[in-house]
Design a protein around this motif. Structure first.
Motif, PDB file in Angstrom:
ATOM      1  N   UNK A   1      -1.264   9.720   3.114  1.00 56.96           N
ATOM      2  CA  UNK A   1      -0.064   9.184   2.819  1.00 56.96           C
ATOM      3  C   UNK A   1       0.254   7.697   3.533  1.00 56.96           C
ATOM      4  N   UNK A   2      -0.601   6.912   3.733  1.00 56.76           N
ATOM      5  CA  UNK A   2      -0.497   5.611   4.358  1.00 56.76           C
ATOM      6  C   UNK A   2       0.374   4.711   3.562  1.00 56.76           C
ATOM      7  N   UNK A   3       1.353   4.066   3.980  1.00 55.07           N
ATOM      8  CA  UNK A   3       2.296   3.340   3.530  1.00 55.07           C
ATOM      9  C   UNK A   3       2.515   1.945   4.379  1.00 55.07           C
ATOM     10  N   UNK A   4       2.143   0.767   3.816  1.00 55.36           N
ATOM     11  CA  UNK A   4       2.816  -0.475   4.594  1.00 55.36           C
ATOM     12  C   UNK A   4       2.699  -1.596   3.568  1.00 55.36           C
ATOM     13  N   UNK A   5       3.111  -2.874   3.875  1.00 50.84           N
ATOM     14  CA  UNK A   5       2.905  -4.060   3.199  1.00 50.84           C
ATOM     15  C   UNK A   5       2.669  -5.317   4.411  1.00 50.84           C
TER      16      UNK A   5
ATOM     17  N   UNK B   1     -14.056   0.584   0.084  1.00 52.26           N
ATOM     18  CA  UNK B   1     -15.492   1.016   0.600  1.00 52.26           C
ATOM     19  C   UNK B   1     -15.738   2.479   1.330  1.00 52.26           C
ATOM     20  N   UNK B   2     -14.731   3.249   0.952  1.00 58.41           N
ATOM     21  CA  UNK B   2     -14.626   4.601   1.465  1.00 58.41           C
ATOM     22  C   UNK B   2     -14.634   5.594   0.020  1.00 58.41           C
ATOM     23  N   UNK B   3     -15.680   6.400  -0.128  1.00 58.41           N
ATOM     24  CA  UNK B   3     -15.916   7.115  -1.152  1.00 58.41           C
ATOM     25  C   UNK B   3     -14.395   8.162  -1.488  1.00 58.41           C
ATOM     26  N   UNK B   4     -13.896   8.257  -2.574  1.00 55.99           N
ATOM     27  CA  UNK B   4     -12.859   9.209  -2.540  1.00 55.99           C
ATOM     28  C   UNK B   4     -11.525   8.755  -2.131  1.00 55.99           C
ATOM     29  N   UNK B   5     -11.701   7.416  -1.488  1.00 49.58           N
ATOM     30  CA  UNK B   5     -10.060   6.942  -1.317  1.00 49.58           C
ATOM     31  C   UNK B   5      -9.105   6.791  -2.471  1.00 49.58           C
ATOM     32  N   UNK B   6      -8.032   7.237  -2.249  1.00 45.65           N
ATOM     33  CA  UNK B   6      -7.059   7.207  -3.235  1.00 45.65           C
ATOM     34  C   UNK B   6      -5.794   6.672  -2.967  1.00 45.65           C
ATOM     35  N   UNK B   7      -4.894   6.058  -3.864  1.00 45.97           N
ATOM     36  CA  UNK B   7      -3.559   5.546  -3.328  1.00 45.97           C
ATOM     37  C   UNK B   7      -3.081   4.331  -4.326  1.00 45.97           C
ATOM     38  N   UNK B   8      -2.178   3.764  -4.217  1.00 45.31           N
ATOM     39  CA  UNK B   8      -1.446   2.904  -5.043  1.00 45.31           C
ATOM     40  C   UNK B   8      -1.402   1.545  -4.419  1.00 45.31           C
ATOM     41  N   UNK B   9      -2.259   0.298  -4.986  1.00 41.42           N
ATOM     42  CA  UNK B   9      -2.015  -0.841  -4.392  1.00 41.42           C
ATOM     43  C   UNK B   9      -1.261  -1.766  -5.427  1.00 41.42           C
TER      44      UNK B   9
ATOM     45  N   UNK C   1       0.867  -1.192  -0.090  1.00 40.48           N
ATOM     46  CA  UNK C   1      -0.143   0.213  -0.002  1.00 40.48           C
ATOM     47  C   UNK C   1       0.979   1.158  -0.020  1.00 40.48           C
ATOM     48  N   UNK C   2       0.578   2.056  -0.895  1.00 38.54           N
ATOM     49  CA  UNK C   2       1.442   3.285  -1.200  1.00 38.54           C
ATOM     50  C   UNK C   2       0.867   4.713  -1.232  1.00 38.54           C
ATOM     51  N   UNK C   3       0.982   5.616  -0.481  1.00 43.50           N
ATOM     52  CA  UNK C   3       0.334   6.871  -0.472  1.00 43.50           C
ATOM     53  C   UNK C   3      -1.349   6.813  -0.444  1.00 43.50           C
ATOM     54  N   UNK C   4      -1.773   6.063   0.635  1.00 39.09           N
ATOM     55  CA  UNK C   4      -3.183   5.835   0.567  1.00 39.09           C
ATOM     56  C   UNK C   4      -3.913   7.290   1.286  1.00 39.09           C
ATOM     57  N   UNK C   5      -4.752   7.799   0.712  1.00 38.10           N
ATOM     58  CA  UNK C   5      -5.572   8.775   1.279  1.00 38.10           C
ATOM     59  C   UNK C   5      -7.046   8.527   1.473  1.00 38.10           C
ATOM     60  N   UNK C   6      -7.549   8.722   2.632  1.00 39.18           N
ATOM     61  CA  UNK C   6      -8.943   8.218   3.019  1.00 39.18           C
ATOM     62  C   UNK C   6      -9.590   9.559   3.789  1.00 39.18           C
ATOM     63  N   UNK C   7     -10.397  10.022   3.111  1.00 40.11           N
ATOM     64  CA  UNK C   7     -11.181  11.546   3.673  1.00 40.11           C
ATOM     65  C   UNK C   7     -10.007  12.402   4.238  1.00 40.11           C
TER      66      UNK C   7
END
Length: 500
Positions: free
Chosen positions: A277-281, A308-316, A266-272
């Motif tokens: 910038x959440x990053x983990x594996x 399941x969260x509208x507008x969430x974006x990032x790289x998986x 998971x890279x650069x996850x934004x939720x709300x």
């Protein structure tokens, strides 16, 4: 407190109850003294809820007697029991989501201006705020209940019951959705209630709490009262043996899997607005525990990557290939499954059968050229019932009539059918008895041996420590630590969870 010179405030003697020729309670006896906290324990389906529902007037007993404050009683309904001084805080939340906290707090007891139907809104808001602050809860009474977390809603229910000046309070899994800080506030309130002579029936599957806060324990098994013990004269192992009728062995199974290569990145996850910038594996065959205080953003992060969260974006990246964050259907198609913490509200269709619930997300598995095949459906259902050791009268049993632990197994079974590569478990053992917990832990171990990667969100630190290969700690929408098994201690987790 429990000497013969003190009269019990509640005595339940030789209580019997049957439903449709099934003998649910078989001569259960239970008593409660003023100023004591008495734990009522047993596996899911042991009869705890039925006994409490008889005390509070939800069910009528078939045989036996209920004595309250020296007089035999049979309450017609919970309102009558409440007026007599017996309150209950249910495990399943009883509120109206579209009303405010204050409106829920005073539901059925609204304060009105003299000789008019006009409600004293300002006074109700002030009284609600004061009652919440007495429990260390800082919530806006004007906030809608639907905008509160499960834990916040639970604290509102607890505050409401405490302020009713009841002589007996029944707490059914009161801490299941609470943070450690909220649990400490609740325990302070319980100690205060004890000093004031209030009697508390405490139902919980969390052994650490029972041995910390309770004075006595009564164990039910298969609809019978097995034994009552003073807390100082017993221990964890003895209570488990009384509950399940056998030695349970190690509480947490040994982790036998060595995690392999990275399965999910998971890279650069934004939720709300608050999670950036959440990053983990997570590795193949690994259990990644996710810890943090209530409201830290644990569930929101996982809902975000699941779509399941509208507008969430990032790289998986899944097995090295980028996949989109789009919606739950897309995630499921790629092999990511999500077991929600709210099994009754979101995880199950309660009025449908075990078969129907298990096959809901598994249409392709049980159909042919777009048509459901009965034999395939029945074979799949029977395999899941056997694999997960679901205690049921048969595949057509309605899910809402199962015990909490077996309902949870059905939720897990739904998603195992899609043969996930990544399984997200949000509070997988909440409200589940110690025997069913062990079975769920064993299932998790078996899945990781097959290469499934598990992300487990849990508010129970012993569970996080006992089952995780690594632990990711969240504080206010940020990852504050990722700890391996050697680094992971209760103290290190709590420091990271509080932003230290």
């Amino acid at each position: 407190m429990t000497s013969s010179s003190i009269t019990p405030i509640v005595e339940m003697n030789n209580i019997h109850k049957s439903f449709f020729h099934v003998h649910v309670l078989k001569g259960v006896s239970f008593n409660l003294y003023p100023g004591e906290v008495h734990a009522l324990m047993g596996e899911n389906g042991a009869g705890k809820s039925t006994l409490i529902k008889i005390l509070t007037g939800i069910y009528r007993k078939d045989e036996g007697s209920v004595i309250y404050k020296g007089k035999e009683v049979e309450f017609k309904n919970p309102k009558e029991a409440e007026r007599a001084g017996i309150s209950i805080i249910h495990q399943e939340l009883n509120n109206i989501p579209y009303l405010s906290i204050a409106e829920n707090f005073f539901l059925g007891k609204e304060e009105t201006i003299k000789r008019t139907p006009l409600i004293k809104s300002k006074q109700m808001i002030e009284k609600t705020e004061e009652a919440l602050k007495n429990l260390g809860i800082h919530l806006d009474p004007k906030r809608l209940m639907m905008d509160c977390s499960v834990g916040e809603q639970q604290m509102v229910e607890i505050a409401r019951a405490v302020t009713q000046k009841s002589e007996v309070i029944i707490m059914d899994e009161p801490t299941a959705a609470l943070t450690d800080r909220e649990i400490e506030s609740l325990f302070s309130v319980i100690e205060d209630l004890k000093r004031r002579g209030v009697a508390i029936v405490y139902i919980s599957h969390r052994m650490e709490e029972i041995f910390r806060i309770c004075d006595r324990i009564t164990v039910l098994r298969d609809g019978q009262s097995i034994d009552t013990k003073n807390i100082q004269e017993t221990n964890f192992e003895e209570i488990v043996k009384l509950m399940v009728g056998r030695e349970l062995g190690e509480r947490f199974p040994k982790r036998t899997t060595t995690p392999g290569e990275i399965r999910l990145k998971v890279q650069n996850l934004d939720v709300g607005d608050h999670i950036k910038g959440i990053q983990f594996d997570v590795r193949k065959g690994e259990i990644l525990g996710v810890a943090g205080l209530m409201g830290a953003g644990r569930t929101e992060i996982m809902e975000g990557l699941f779509g399941a969260k509208k507008g969430a974006k990032g790289v998986l990246y899944l097995d090295g290939k980028q996949i989109p964050i789009k919606n739950p259907e897309t995630s499921i198609k790629h092999g990511i499954a999500f077991v929600t913490e709210d099994r009754k509200g979101e995880g199950l269709v309660l009025d449908l059968s075990v078969r129907e619930n298990l096959t809901l997300p598994n249409f392709k598995k049980v159909s042919s050229i777009g048509f459901m095949k009965k034999k395939k459906e029945e074979k799949f259902t029977d395999e899941m019932i056997e694999k997960l050791r679901i205690k049921t009268s048969g595949r057509e049993q309605v899910v809402k009539s199962l015990s909490g632990g077996n309902q949870q197994k059905v939720v897990v079974g739904k998603w195992l059918g899609i043969e996930p590569k990544v399984l997200i478990l949000d509070e997988p053992t909440r409200g589940v008895d110690v025997g069913a917990k062990k079975e769920i832990y064993d299932i998790m171990n078996e899945l990781t041996e097959q290469g499934v990667s598990i992300i487990m969100i849990s508010s129970e630190l012993p569970e996080i420590l006992g089952m995780s290969d690594r632990i990711m700690v969240i504080h206010e929408g940020k990852i504050t630590a990722i700890l391996n098994r050697k680094e992971a201690t209760q103290e290190n987790i709590m420091v990271a969870a509080t932003g230290g």
